[in-house]
Design an enzyme around this catalytic site. Sequence first.
Site, short mmCIF file in Angstrom:
data_model
loop_
_atom_site.label_atom_id
_atom_site.label_comp_id
_atom_site.label_asym_id
_atom_site.label_seq_id
_atom_site.Cartn_x
_atom_site.Cartn_y
_atom_site.Cartn_z
N ASN A 103 0.82 -1.21 0.00
CA ASN A 103 0.00 0.00 0.00
C ASN A 103 0.86 1.26 0.00
O ASN A 103 1.89 1.31 0.66
CB ASN A 103 -0.95 -0.01 1.20
N VAL A 104 0.37 2.25 -0.72
CA VAL A 104 1.07 3.54 -0.81
C VAL A 104 0.32 4.61 -0.02
O VAL A 104 0.68 5.77 -0.05
CB VAL A 104 1.18 3.97 -2.29
N HIS A 120 5.90 -0.54 -2.66
CA HIS A 120 5.47 0.17 -3.88
C HIS A 120 5.52 1.69 -3.72
O HIS A 120 4.93 2.43 -4.52
CB HIS A 120 4.06 -0.28 -4.26
N CYS A 152 15.27 22.55 -7.99
CA CYS A 152 15.83 22.76 -9.33
C CYS A 152 14.77 23.09 -10.39
O CYS A 152 15.11 23.35 -11.54
CB CYS A 152 16.61 21.52 -9.75
N THR A 190 -4.58 -9.00 0.19
CA THR A 190 -3.96 -8.89 -1.12
C THR A 190 -4.47 -9.99 -2.05
O THR A 190 -4.70 -11.12 -1.61
CB THR A 190 -2.42 -8.92 -1.06
N ALA A 233 -10.39 -7.72 7.30
CA ALA A 233 -9.24 -7.55 8.19
C ALA A 233 -9.59 -6.73 9.42
O ALA A 233 -9.15 -7.03 10.53
CB ALA A 233 -8.11 -6.87 7.43
N1 APR Z 1 -10.20 -7.15 4.45
C1 APR Z 1 -9.29 -8.01 3.90
N2 APR Z 1 -9.16 -8.19 2.56
C2 APR Z 1 -10.00 -7.50 1.75
C3 APR Z 1 -10.98 -6.61 2.25
C4 APR Z 1 -11.06 -6.45 3.67
N3 APR Z 1 -11.93 -5.63 4.24
N4 APR Z 1 -11.66 -6.08 1.20
C5 APR Z 1 -11.11 -6.63 0.07
N5 APR Z 1 -10.12 -7.48 0.41
C6 APR Z 1 -9.26 -8.27 -0.49
C7 APR Z 1 -9.84 -8.61 -1.84
O1 APR Z 1 -10.59 -9.81 -1.79
C8 APR Z 1 -8.59 -8.76 -2.70
O2 APR Z 1 -8.12 -10.10 -2.67
O3 APR Z 1 -8.13 -7.46 -0.75
C9 APR Z 1 -7.58 -7.85 -2.01
C10 APR Z 1 -7.23 -6.57 -2.77
O4 APR Z 1 -6.59 -6.96 -3.96
P1 APR Z 1 -6.09 -5.86 -5.02
O5 APR Z 1 -7.14 -4.87 -5.23
O6 APR Z 1 -5.56 -6.62 -6.17
O7 APR Z 1 -4.91 -5.11 -4.25
P2 APR Z 1 -3.40 -5.60 -3.97
O8 APR Z 1 -3.31 -7.06 -3.85
O9 APR Z 1 -2.90 -4.79 -2.84
O10 APR Z 1 -2.68 -5.10 -5.32
C11 APR Z 1 -1.30 -5.25 -5.42
O11 APR Z 1 -1.26 -4.08 -7.50
O12 APR Z 1 -2.17 -2.39 -8.68
C12 APR Z 1 -1.05 -2.78 -8.03
O13 APR Z 1 0.64 -1.49 -7.00
C13 APR Z 1 -0.68 -1.86 -6.88
O14 APR Z 1 0.01 -2.42 -4.64
C14 APR Z 1 -0.89 -2.75 -5.65
C15 APR Z 1 -0.68 -4.13 -6.20
#
Ligand code: APR
Length: 248
Positions: A103-104, A120, A152, A190, A233
Amino acid sequence: MDSTRFQRAAEILRAAQRIAVLTGAGISAESGVPTFRGEDGLWRQFRAEDLATPEAFARDPKTVWEWYDWRRGIIGKVNPNPGHMVLAQWEKKLSGFKLITQNVDGLHARAGSTKILELHGNIWKTRCTKEETVAENLEVPLKQIPPACPACGALLRPHIVWFGESLDPDILRRAIGASSLCDVMLVVGTSAFVQPAASLPLRASAAGAKIIEINPDPTPLTHYADVSLHGKAGEILPRIDQILSLPS
Ligand code: APR
């Protein structure tokens, strides 16, 4: 969800000497930060190749910055949730605790976490395209789009790792180290889609660590998880924390 899984997760965490946590956009979802691939995810609304690649920035830095300014506007209005808060507490109370995030949004730091490996980058930081200097910028909205380097005058870019770019080698090395040495890796929110982040739990598992996954939906990592907690979470982490009942 039956409580045995929660008990099992707490047992594993209590017995661990070294704990690594990998978080993704899902941990910030309950704070109101859009995920990337969920139902109203950012990549459902926008094309990553137009906004999150070095080529897109070279082509049109103004549009890229307008998008980041919009995201900063959303993140600037929300707060860390109980999921972030529990992890910040565990950093203080549990031994050998390392937090690795994709996460950013900076919400882990706002919750009080201090030892964070931001794989990231960070949306509240800019980088000078000429001098590479990284600086914090908390302006919401940005006063100037695209912003210029105060030293700069060169174009600033978001201090974010875009698709097609490499991660900071030092941060990646430390994340790989934490993953390879941990006794347990907690994987929270994730989709385990993006590399090299998604391979960190596999490294941990291959090195003998237990994997605890927290996600409402199954992911490619669910197969490797010793305990899968299907839910949010912000609800699940406080429940585990309650069971752990660590001294304050
Ligand atoms: N609690 C836990 N998990 C959750 C919740 C919640 N409340 N809500 C959604 N999720 C889950 C979803 O089911 C999904 O599997 O979080 C995940 C989010 O996935 P993505 O949207 O793909 O995000 P992420 O895995 O962080 O993406 C990775 O991709 O776009 C790039 O750089 C960006 O850091 C990012 C990377």
